[in-house]
Design an enzyme around this catalytic site. Structure first.
Site, short mmCIF file in Angstrom:
data_model
loop_
_atom_site.label_atom_id
_atom_site.label_comp_id
_atom_site.label_asym_id
_atom_site.label_seq_id
_atom_site.Cartn_x
_atom_site.Cartn_y
_atom_site.Cartn_z
N ASP A 120 14.22 2.18 0.45
CA ASP A 120 14.87 2.33 1.64
C ASP A 120 14.09 1.57 2.49
O ASP A 120 13.01 1.15 2.12
CB ASP A 120 15.00 3.64 1.84
CG ASP A 120 13.99 4.70 2.00
OD1 ASP A 120 12.86 4.23 2.68
OD2 ASP A 120 13.83 5.68 1.44
N ASP A 136 0.93 -1.14 -0.04
CA ASP A 136 0.03 0.04 -0.01
C ASP A 136 0.74 1.21 -0.09
O ASP A 136 1.99 1.27 -0.62
CB ASP A 136 -0.94 0.00 1.17
CG ASP A 136 -2.27 0.69 1.01
OD1 ASP A 136 -2.50 1.83 0.72
OD2 ASP A 136 -3.24 -0.12 0.77
N SER A 165 -11.50 -1.39 -0.37
CA SER A 165 -10.31 -1.34 0.32
C SER A 165 -10.45 -1.67 1.63
O SER A 165 -9.44 -2.52 2.19
CB SER A 165 -9.52 -0.04 0.27
OG SER A 165 -9.01 0.53 -1.22
N HIS A 184 -3.87 6.09 2.90
CA HIS A 184 -4.68 4.86 2.63
C HIS A 184 -4.13 3.54 3.24
O HIS A 184 -4.76 2.72 4.12
CB HIS A 184 -4.67 4.62 1.10
CG HIS A 184 -5.40 3.70 0.56
ND1 HIS A 184 -5.02 2.43 0.49
CD2 HIS A 184 -6.73 3.58 0.15
CE1 HIS A 184 -6.06 1.68 0.20
NE2 HIS A 184 -7.16 2.31 -0.14
#
Length: 241
Positions: free
Chosen positions: A44, A18, A208, A53
């Site tokens: 990284d 995500d 979602s 989100h």
């Protein structure tokens, strides 16, 4: 109690592909796994959320939320942030493939993918990666997406080894926006209570967040069912909800 028993179980690693996770959040910091979280956008180890989100999805997985806005801590979830969406919610198939492969290498048990896009031939490799994950015993839970069309047109919902989640309303009817198709599970979508950036709390909607509910169920089931086969876990989740 159920919660006490759950706390005694080994934590299940759940990878959230995500926008990242706000690991400074007072609810999420103790369940965030900084050792194997990774940012594939910026390449990284700092997979913090610069959108919102991913943090909202993570909180629902971390805490079982019901229609009465009550929750208990789902302490068997070890949240692994695999950031593949940037601050604007954009991604590349390459980063998704990297993240799924990374999940396999790091003993992830469940993958949550609360996003989707229109199918095109160049993204069929994502389905192959999800199939490889299944062969490694990983459950990939994905959003049906939100444009009221058949999932045959949508990646990753179209992938045969995805566990697809659509959204229902409070009458247990598919919402007007949720995609549909075979091989789906369903969960509530409207006014789901969750956290966001900067330790704020809001109500959210869309598939979602329905997907995050089902990911929670898989993490819970695995905590109690290490000896079950992939198919048996699927069956138990479908019969639970």
């Amino acid at each position: 109690t159920f919660q006490e028993e759950l706390q005694s179980k080994e934590k299940i690693k759940v990878a959230i592909l995500d926008t990242g996770i706000d690991y400074t959040n007072i609810d999420l910091d103790n369940n965030y796994n900084p050792n194997i979280s990774y940012d594939f956008v910026n390449e990284d180890n700092d997979a913090i959320d610069d959108n919102w989100h991913g943090t909202q999805v993570a909180w629902i997985i971390w805490a079982e939320v019901n229609w009465g806005w009550r929750y208990w801590v789902n302490s068997n979830s070890d949240l692994v942030s695999l950031k593949i969406l940037d601050a604007n919610g954009l991604w590349t198939s390459y980063d998704i493939l990297q993240a799924i492969d990374y999940a396999k290498l790091n003993n992830i048990k469940v993958i949550n993918m609360s996003f989707g896009w229109i199918w095109d031939p160049n993204t069929s490799s994502v389905c192959n990666a999800i199939n490889e994950a299944k062969l490694n015993g990983i459950f990939t839970v994905v959003s049906a997406w939100n444009n009221n069309s058949d999932i045959l047109n949508t990646i990753p919902a179209w992938c045969s080894d995805s566990i697809v989640v659509w959204a229902i309303d409070n009458t247990n009817t598919k919402t007007s926006f949720s995609n549909y198709g075979t091989w789906v599970l369903f969960a509530p979508w409207e006014n789901i209570y969750t956290t966001s950036l900067n330790n704020t709390y809001i109500n959210v909607s869309w598939t979602s967040f329905s997907t995050a509910f089902i990911t929670w169920l898989f993490a819970k089931e695995l905590a109690f069912s290490w000896t079950l086969s992939y198919g048996e876990v699927i069956s138990n989740v479908k019969n639970t909800y």
